[in-house]
Every structure is written in C-alpha cells, then in structure tokens.
Design an enzyme around this catalytic site. Structure first.
Site, PDB file in Angstrom:
ATOM      1  N   ASN A   1       7.491   2.652   3.166  1.00 17.31           N
ATOM      2  CA  ASN A   1       8.641   3.536   2.936  1.00 17.31           C
ATOM      3  C   ASN A   1       8.164   4.849   2.328  1.00 17.31           C
ATOM      4  O   ASN A   1       8.755   5.908   2.560  1.00 17.31           O
ATOM      5  CB  ASN A   1       9.652   2.873   1.983  1.00 17.31           C
TER       6      ASN A   1
ATOM      7  N   LYS B   1       0.975  -5.449   5.241  1.00 15.92           N
ATOM      8  CA  LYS B   1       1.421  -6.184   6.426  1.00 15.92           C
ATOM      9  C   LYS B   1       0.861  -5.656   7.725  1.00 15.92           C
ATOM     10  O   LYS B   1       0.470  -6.391   8.602  1.00 15.92           O
ATOM     11  CB  LYS B   1       2.944  -6.029   6.521  1.00 15.92           C
TER      12      LYS B   1
ATOM     13  N   LEU C   1      10.303   7.554  -6.332  1.00 16.71           N
ATOM     14  CA  LEU C   1       8.866   7.854  -6.371  1.00 16.71           C
ATOM     15  C   LEU C   1       8.431   7.979  -7.826  1.00 16.71           C
ATOM     16  O   LEU C   1       7.353   7.527  -8.211  1.00 16.71           O
ATOM     17  CB  LEU C   1       8.564   9.140  -5.588  1.00 16.71           C
TER      18      LEU C   1
ATOM     19  N   GLY D   1      12.796  14.124   0.597  1.00 17.72           N
ATOM     20  CA  GLY D   1      13.288  15.069  -0.415  1.00 17.72           C
ATOM     21  C   GLY D   1      12.257  15.435  -1.451  1.00 17.72           C
ATOM     22  O   GLY D   1      12.023  16.608  -1.729  1.00 17.72           O
ATOM     23  N   GLY D   2      11.624  14.413  -2.062  1.00 18.34           N
ATOM     24  CA  GLY D   2      10.597  14.688  -3.049  1.00 18.34           C
ATOM     25  C   GLY D   2      10.693  13.812  -4.272  1.00 18.34           C
ATOM     26  O   GLY D   2      11.241  12.709  -4.224  1.00 18.34           O
TER      27      GLY D   2
ATOM     28  N   GLU E   1       9.781  -0.187  -5.311  1.00 17.51           N
ATOM     29  CA  GLU E   1      11.145  -0.535  -4.898  1.00 17.51           C
ATOM     30  C   GLU E   1      11.473  -2.020  -5.042  1.00 17.51           C
ATOM     31  O   GLU E   1      12.647  -2.373  -5.220  1.00 17.51           O
ATOM     32  CB  GLU E   1      11.375  -0.069  -3.441  1.00 17.51           C
TER      33      GLU E   1
ATOM     34  N   ARG F   1      20.931   4.415  -7.682  1.00 18.96           N
ATOM     35  CA  ARG F   1      19.765   5.240  -8.003  1.00 18.96           C
ATOM     36  C   ARG F   1      20.060   6.725  -7.817  1.00 18.96           C
ATOM     37  O   ARG F   1      20.647   7.139  -6.811  1.00 18.96           O
ATOM     38  CB  ARG F   1      18.599   4.852  -7.089  1.00 18.96           C
TER      39      ARG F   1
ATOM     40  N   SER G   1       0.827  -1.219   0.000  1.00 14.89           N
ATOM     41  CA  SER G   1       0.000   0.000   0.000  1.00 14.89           C
ATOM     42  C   SER G   1       0.857   1.262   0.000  1.00 14.89           C
ATOM     43  O   SER G   1       0.499   2.263   0.600  1.00 14.89           O
ATOM     44  CB  SER G   1      -0.922  -0.004   1.220  1.00 14.89           C
TER      45      SER G   1
ATOM     46  N   GLU H   1      19.305  17.890  -5.277  1.00 13.62           N
ATOM     47  CA  GLU H   1      19.876  16.761  -4.524  1.00 13.62           C
ATOM     48  C   GLU H   1      21.082  16.214  -5.280  1.00 13.62           C
ATOM     49  O   GLU H   1      21.322  16.596  -6.431  1.00 13.62           O
ATOM     50  CB  GLU H   1      18.816  15.666  -4.314  1.00 13.62           C
TER      51      GLU H   1
ATOM     52  N   HIS I   1      22.266   5.699   2.259  1.00 10.04           N
ATOM     53  CA  HIS I   1      22.066   7.159   2.256  1.00 10.04           C
ATOM     54  C   HIS I   1      23.173   7.756   3.119  1.00 10.04           C
ATOM     55  O   HIS I   1      23.415   7.296   4.239  1.00 10.04           O
ATOM     56  CB  HIS I   1      20.691   7.509   2.820  1.00 10.04           C
TER      57      HIS I   1
ATOM     58  N   HIS J   1      19.566   2.180   2.725  1.00  9.29           N
ATOM     59  CA  HIS J   1      18.456   3.038   2.327  1.00  9.29           C
ATOM     60  C   HIS J   1      17.610   2.473   1.191  1.00  9.29           C
ATOM     61  O   HIS J   1      16.384   2.553   1.243  1.00  9.29           O
ATOM     62  CB  HIS J   1      19.043   4.387   1.889  1.00  9.29           C
TER      63      HIS J   1
ATOM     64  N   ARG K   1      25.233   9.582  -4.247  1.00 10.47           N
ATOM     65  CA  ARG K   1      25.269   8.979  -2.907  1.00 10.47           C
ATOM     66  C   ARG K   1      26.400   7.990  -2.705  1.00 10.47           C
ATOM     67  O   ARG K   1      26.945   7.881  -1.601  1.00 10.47           O
ATOM     68  CB  ARG K   1      23.954   8.241  -2.662  1.00 10.47           C
TER      69      ARG K   1
HETATM   70  P1  FAD Z   1       6.493   1.002   0.129  1.00 15.60           P
HETATM   71  O1  FAD Z   1       6.039   2.384   0.129  1.00 15.60           O
HETATM   72  O2  FAD Z   1       7.589   0.647   1.047  1.00 15.60           O
HETATM   73  O3  FAD Z   1       5.253   0.056   0.474  1.00 15.60           O
HETATM   74  C1  FAD Z   1       5.446  -1.326   0.690  1.00 15.60           C
HETATM   75  C2  FAD Z   1       4.130  -1.973   1.058  1.00 15.60           C
HETATM   76  O4  FAD Z   1       4.243  -3.381   0.961  1.00 15.60           O
HETATM   77  C3  FAD Z   1       3.652  -1.698   2.470  1.00 15.60           C
HETATM   78  O5  FAD Z   1       2.274  -1.456   2.446  1.00 15.60           O
HETATM   79  C4  FAD Z   1       3.900  -3.019   3.192  1.00 15.60           C
HETATM   80  O6  FAD Z   1       3.019  -3.275   4.256  1.00 15.60           O
HETATM   81  C5  FAD Z   1       3.644  -3.981   2.069  1.00 15.60           C
HETATM   82  N1  FAD Z   1       4.227  -5.304   2.283  1.00 15.60           N
HETATM   83  C6  FAD Z   1       5.528  -5.636   2.375  1.00 15.60           C
HETATM   84  N2  FAD Z   1       5.640  -6.961   2.579  1.00 15.60           N
HETATM   85  C7  FAD Z   1       4.383  -7.453   2.613  1.00 15.60           C
HETATM   86  C8  FAD Z   1       3.834  -8.736   2.830  1.00 15.60           C
HETATM   87  N3  FAD Z   1       4.596  -9.830   3.045  1.00 15.60           N
HETATM   88  N4  FAD Z   1       2.493  -8.882   2.829  1.00 15.60           N
HETATM   89  C9  FAD Z   1       1.692  -7.813   2.643  1.00 15.60           C
HETATM   90  N5  FAD Z   1       2.152  -6.579   2.441  1.00 15.60           N
HETATM   91  C10 FAD Z   1       3.485  -6.412   2.426  1.00 15.60           C
HETATM   92  N6  FAD Z   1      12.433   8.223  -2.848  1.00 15.60           N
HETATM   93  C11 FAD Z   1      12.265   9.326  -3.610  1.00 15.60           C
HETATM   94  O7  FAD Z   1      12.063   9.231  -4.823  1.00 15.60           O
HETATM   95  N7  FAD Z   1      12.272  10.568  -3.014  1.00 15.60           N
HETATM   96  C12 FAD Z   1      12.469  10.734  -1.685  1.00 15.60           C
HETATM   97  O8  FAD Z   1      12.464  11.843  -1.186  1.00 15.60           O
HETATM   98  C13 FAD Z   1      12.683   9.587  -0.884  1.00 15.60           C
HETATM   99  N8  FAD Z   1      12.926   9.707   0.440  1.00 15.60           N
HETATM  100  C14 FAD Z   1      13.023   8.590   1.195  1.00 15.60           C
HETATM  101  C15 FAD Z   1      13.190   8.704   2.567  1.00 15.60           C
HETATM  102  C16 FAD Z   1      13.218   7.587   3.367  1.00 15.60           C
HETATM  103  C17 FAD Z   1      13.394   7.706   4.851  1.00 15.60           C
HETATM  104  C18 FAD Z   1      13.093   6.295   2.787  1.00 15.60           C
HETATM  105  C19 FAD Z   1      13.108   5.060   3.623  1.00 15.60           C
HETATM  106  C20 FAD Z   1      12.959   6.165   1.412  1.00 15.60           C
HETATM  107  C21 FAD Z   1      12.933   7.306   0.611  1.00 15.60           C
HETATM  108  N9  FAD Z   1      12.776   7.196  -0.761  1.00 15.60           N
HETATM  109  C22 FAD Z   1      12.625   8.325  -1.522  1.00 15.60           C
HETATM  110  C23 FAD Z   1      12.548   5.903  -1.396  1.00 15.60           C
HETATM  111  C24 FAD Z   1      11.038   5.724  -1.621  1.00 15.60           C
HETATM  112  O9  FAD Z   1      10.343   6.309  -0.558  1.00 15.60           O
HETATM  113  C25 FAD Z   1      10.639   4.271  -1.718  1.00 15.60           C
HETATM  114  O10 FAD Z   1      11.497   3.599  -2.597  1.00 15.60           O
HETATM  115  C26 FAD Z   1       9.214   4.147  -2.242  1.00 15.60           C
HETATM  116  O11 FAD Z   1       8.351   4.902  -1.448  1.00 15.60           O
HETATM  117  C27 FAD Z   1       8.794   2.700  -2.246  1.00 15.60           C
HETATM  118  O12 FAD Z   1       7.432   2.639  -2.553  1.00 15.60           O
HETATM  119  P2  FAD Z   1       6.754   1.236  -2.745  1.00 15.60           P
HETATM  120  O13 FAD Z   1       5.328   1.505  -3.075  1.00 15.60           O
HETATM  121  O14 FAD Z   1       7.528   0.421  -3.686  1.00 15.60           O
HETATM  122  O15 FAD Z   1       6.901   0.515  -1.315  1.00 15.60           O
HETATM  123  C1  SIN Z   2      16.245  12.271   0.729  1.00 17.82           C
HETATM  124  O1  SIN Z   2      15.369  13.072   1.013  1.00 17.82           O
HETATM  125  O2  SIN Z   2      17.441  12.486   0.914  1.00 17.82           O
HETATM  126  C2  SIN Z   2      15.861  10.960   0.155  1.00 17.82           C
HETATM  127  C3  SIN Z   2      15.730  11.059  -1.286  1.00 17.82           C
HETATM  128  C4  SIN Z   2      15.742   9.693  -1.927  1.00 17.82           C
HETATM  129  O3  SIN Z   2      15.965   8.668  -1.295  1.00 17.82           O
HETATM  130  O4  SIN Z   2      15.553   9.668  -3.149  1.00 17.82           O
END
Ligand code: FAD
Ligand code: SIN
Length: 526
Positions: free
Chosen positions: A42, A35, A390, A48-49, A373, A384, A10, A115, A241, A349, A288
């Site tokens: 994440n 989960k 995002l 950052g954005g 991801e 990356r 989600s 960035e 990171h 990260h 990075r």
């Molecule tokens: P997520 O948003 O991590 O969602 C994963 C989902 O999968 C969750 O709902 C979880 O419950 C579910 N899940 C996992 N395993 C299971 C399971 N076994 N059963 C059921 N559900 C499960 N990226 C950028 O581009 N810009 C940024 O500024 C940036 N800043 C960041 C800052 C931080 C602190 C972090 C940690 C990451 C950042 N990133 C950034 C990276 C980016 O946020 C993530 O790569 C991205 O949000 C991942 O999205 P997603 O939908 O793939 O997974």
């Molecule tokens: C950050 O805000 O530094 C995170 C950006 C990213 O992971 O892309």
C-alpha cells in the site's frame, strides 16, 4: 531458517524497522518476507503525502494534535496522538537522510499541501507519488545493509506460538517464535524461527469489491494475530476514501488524492451542483467520514453511480505539476481534467483498527510486535486523519526498534516445533476459491460500508460463516496462496461484522442507521 529479527511486510513500517535494527546490530540477522514483489505494498500507492508539522510559523504540534483528535471522533488515545505528532519531525529527518525527496517551494521550504480535516497546509509530498518515492528509497537503503535478507514471494501462513511447541518447554506467557511460510514459487512449506517477530502486513481493503488498496491487502497479519490469540480491536472502523476514480469494472480503484480537493477541486452532483456545503461548512475539506457519507447521500438522492470532481478551474500547468500521476491516468481514459469533470466514488481505503499494541508496538503476545496499518495503536480512533498513516508507521516502527533493542539479548531461540500438517497444491480448486473470494467480497460490500444496518450485519455474518465452513472443509489439508488469502479475508471480514454488531454508537467512520433511529426514539421519549 533462523533469524534474530523477522519482519513480515516490506512497506514503510517493515522496511523502516529493519533498517534501524540492521544498523544497531550489524552482526545480527534480519529477514524481511513479503507476499509478492518487495515493492508491491500500500505504501507504494500513497499519493497525498505525510502529515508532519514543519512550518512553525503557521503550524504547531498543538494544531496537528487537535486536528487528529477531532477527526478521530474522541476515540483516539491522546497520549499516543501527542507523541506521534511530536516525534514526527525527527522521523521525517531520518526519511530524508535515506534520500527521500519532498517537493520544495522557490524559497526552499517544503511545499505543503492541505487535506481533509487539517486546519492548515501540513502535508509533505513528492508530486502525487509520495509513497512510491518512499518505498523506492527505503528498499535501496535496505539493500545496502549486509545483514538484511529479503525473501519475496514468501507468504506467512501462521505465527508459531506456544501451541506449536513440541514439548511444553519453559514458557508461561503465550509467545511468538516465528512463522510458518509458504514459498509460492516452489511450493515449499517451511518455518522461520525468530527471536523477535514484527507484523507489518498492511491493510484489509481487498475484502471489499472496490478498494484503493494493493492486491496484497487481504488482512493476513490481523488474521494470523487473531488466530494466535493476540488482542484485536476497532475492526468496525473501516475508512472509505471519498474520491476513487469511478471505473465500475475494475476492483482495485485508482485514487484521486484528497490533495486535489486541497488544491481547489470541487465535488459536484450530476446536475452540476456543488453539494458539500449542505453537509459541512468545511465543504470538500471536511474529514473523510463526512465527505464519504455526503457523497453516498447524493448518490442515493439522485440514483446515480458516481459524483464528479471538478478541477476545470485549476490551471493545466498546476495540475500537471502537482498531480502528474493522476493526470496521466485521466488522460489515458480520455478525461482531460482541465476540460472534463472526473467521475469519482468512495472506495474502501484504510483499516483504523487492527492488532492492539502498547506505546512501543508490543502486541499482547511476547516477542511479537506490530506496526503500520495492521496495528491498532490508538492514534486514529474511529477515523484516521488524512496522511497520518505514513507518519504513524514511521513513529511506531521506531518505537518497536527501541523496544527490540532492550529485549533482544534476553531472548533465547526455542527449537522444537510441530510441523504444519499441510501440503501445497498449486491450483487447488482455484476456480472454486476465486468464486468464494468474490462472493465474500460481494457479501461484505452489500452488507457493510459507509452506512450499515443490523439486519445487514447479521446477514453478512451468516453468509460468511457458511463460506468459511464450506471452504475449510474443501481446503483442510491443502494450501495455495489463494486459499490462504481466502481464509484470512473471511476471518477479517467476520471480525469487522462481529465488532460492528457490538457497537452501540455511531462514531467516526462507523454509521449504523438503526442506531440513529434508536437514538431518535430515545430522545423523543426523554
Ligand atoms: P504496506 O505498505 O501495505 O505493506 C504490507 C506488506 O506486507 C507488503 O510487503 C505485503 O507483501 C506484506 N504482506 C502482507 N501479508 C503478508 C503475508 N501473509 N506474508 C508475507 N507478507 C505479507 N497514507 C498516508 O499517510 N498518506 C497518503 O498519502 C496515503 N495515500 C494512500 C493512497 C492509497 C492508494 C492507499 C491504498 C493508501 C494510502 N495511504 C496513505 C495509507 C498508507 O499508504 C498505508 O496505510 C501504509 O503505506 C501502510 O504501510 P504498511 O507498511 O503498514 O503496509
Ligand atoms: C490521499 O492522497 O488522498 C490519501 C491520503 C491518505 O490516505 O492519507
């Protein structure tokens, strides 16, 4: 349960996909499982954005493409990079149509941040809580759709594939028919049968002792796909990171966004020296991989546990306006960024590798897609570019949707599957499980990271295999949320180490010092 579309996850990837198919097929059913709570992802923590070309006077798709390719260490798929960058603005418009807000300047244009690795200001953001803004608005949009059901506290155990069919029915190709789940509140183990399944399970950071990632990031989707025999790639490319807040006793690190360096934050060592110029002319805004290695080198040289991010020259008003979350966190720890330097350290990260997909998010299993991801689409290569994650999630969830629209009507439900021979036990050996999980994290952190060596990789593999064997024996017939996570963490950790063992060149975030020495010897010989 039966559903047309099953989305596992989600975050930005899963929610964006679900919204699109729900609108396209108002009569079809979509189930999203996650989960824990739906917002715990994440995505929620992204600071950052999102990198999208919006200022056509100072920026261009060509520049963004070139920056992404450079950061990726010549390992990106150029075609993928090109379409992701070019489709970004359209996907951004959709995000805004769901109500997502981005900061604007007084002239009503986007307030674009900078960035590492970006040749110009390009990052759209909402303060330093862009991810939270996106997650909230996407969840609101999902809740508006009558044909989407979200199941929280529902853990995917394993994908249902050909090997689970009761009789060998029609299929020739290995296909996905849904997933076995554990409902963690009730302990019931069930099946969700689906025509199309999308893995959007996020990252793997929690396999390390220190990570910026959400507690949900234990690599479940990658481990499930691997067990289902889908192709997995590039797992050795784990991005650290450079600047997480230094808090040694806390394992989930708070991030100090790269945008702070983009705003002028300077990295200093204990002696107060700004050291980045020694390592790269781009200084704090190098990519990075470069900044993290520079910090590790400073730490080793000075035998110190952290370096500092100096923001004292940034006005209080500006810091508060652009980084309110970071400021509050620092204040709560007694650090006024205007007066004191912030102690920072690199932290695990982002997983640049994952489940291999084609240009439409299709995995190597029929009717199984992956985006976000957990996927390896070819965009990031070996490193990356900041804020491209995002963007990738938006572009690829859209492409998964396009491919799903084409195939859904041709897919028939299969109905007879084996039951899982497992029972739920709430606290099955929970202390033992915790001990093994901690040991596994420690082994990974001690043997693999920003720098590694063959001897460590081999040691890591040997030790993790041992834990895998013992824990498998103990938990053979019983499961709990934590035993499932441990199994996935071990699988993913071993995938990383085994990929690392095979790699023969240092590229992007991957750096094996033995390879460096071997290279030097080779050069001297020729
Ligand atoms: P997520 O948003 O991590 O969602 C994963 C989902 O999968 C969750 O709902 C979880 O419950 C579910 N899940 C996992 N395993 C299971 C399971 N076994 N059963 C059921 N559900 C499960 N990226 C950028 O581009 N810009 C940024 O500024 C940036 N800043 C960041 C800052 C931080 C602190 C972090 C940690 C990451 C950042 N990133 C950034 C990276 C980016 O946020 C993530 O790569 C991205 O949000 C991942 O999205 P997603 O939908 O793939 O997974
Ligand atoms: C950050 O805000 O530094 C995170 C950006 C990213 O992971 O892309």
């Amino acid at each position: 349960m039966k559903t047309d579309f099953l989305v596992i996850g989600s975050g930005i990837a899963g929610l964006s996909y679900a919204i699109k198919v729900a609108k396209e097929f108002p009569k079809k059913k979509i189930i999203i499982i996650c989960k824990t709570e739906s917002k715990e992802t994440n995505t929620k923590y992204a600071q950052g954005g999102i990198a999208v070309v919006s200022d056509i006077l100072k920026d261009s798709p060509e520049k963004h493409i070139s920056d992404t390719l450079k950061a990726g260490g010549k390992s990106c798929n150029k075609k993928v990079v090109e379409f992701v960058v070019r489709e970004g603005p359209e996907r951004l418009k959709e995000l805004i149509s769901y109500g997502v807000l981005f900061d604007k300047t007084k002239l009503n244009s986007f307030d674009l941040a900078k960035e590492g690795g970006h040749s110009t200001n390009r990052i759209l953001h909402k303060g330093d809580y862009t991810g939270l803004e996106i997650e909230r608005k996407l969840l609101t949009e999902v809740r508006r759709a009558k044909n989407i059901q979200i199941l929280q506290n529902t853990i995917a155990i394993d994908l249902i594939t050909n090997e689970h069919l009761l009789e060998k029915q029609l299929p020739h190709l290995n296909s996905c028919y849904g997933v076995y789940i554990l409902k963690s509140k009730t302990g019931s183990i069930e099946k969700i049968i689906s025509k199309i399944t999308v893995l959007a399970t996020g990252g793997v950071g929690q396999i390390f002792e220190h990570t910026t990632n959400s507690e949900t990031a234990t690599g479940d989707g990658i481990a499930m796909a691997y067990r289902a025999k889908a192709e997995i790639k590039n797992m050795e490319f784990i991005q650290f990171h450079p600047t997480a807040l230094y808090q040694p006793k806390i394992s989930t690190d708070f991030l100090i966004s790269e945008a702070v360096r983009g705003f002028g934050g300077v990295l200093r060592n204990r002696k107060g020296e700004a050291f980045m110029l020694k390592y790269d002319v781009r200084k704090e805004l190098a990519t990075r991989d470069v900044v993290s290695r520079a910090i590790v080198s400073e730490l080793k040289r000075q035998n110190e546990p952290h370096v500092f991010l100096d923001c004292r020259h940034i006005s209080k008003k500006d810091f508060q306006k652009h980084f309110p979350t970071i400021q509050t966190k620092c204040f709560n720890l007694g650090i006024d960024p205007n007066k004191k330097m912030i102690p920072v350290v690199p932290s695990a990260h982002y997983c640049c590798g994952g489940i291999v997909t084609d240009e439409y998010g299709k995995t190597t299993l029929e009717n199984l897609y992956a985006c976000g991801e957990c996927a390896c689409t070819g965009l990031h290569g070996s490193n990356r570019l900041a804020s491209n994650s995002l963007l990738e999630a938006l572009v690829f969830s859209h492409r998964c949707y396009l491919a799903s629209v084409k195939t859904i009507t041709k897919i028939k439900f299969q109905s007879r599957f084996k039951e899982l021979n497992l029972s739920y036990k709430k606290n099955i050996n929970s202390s033992l499980n915790e001990k093994w999980a901690n040991m596994s994290k420690k082994i990974m952190s001690e043997n693999f990271g920003i720098l590694t060596k063959f001897i460590n990789i081999d040691k890591g593999i040997e030790l993790l295999q041992e834990i895998k064997t013992i824990s498998h024996r103990s938990f053979q017939d019983f499961i709990s949320p934590k035993t499932l996570e441990l199994r996935n963490m071990l699988t993913v950790s071993l995938l990383i180490l085994k990929s690392a063992k095979k790699r023969r060149n240092n590229v992007g975030v991957f750096y094996n010092s033995d390879l460096q020495i071997m290279n030097r010897i080779r050069c001297a010989e020729t």
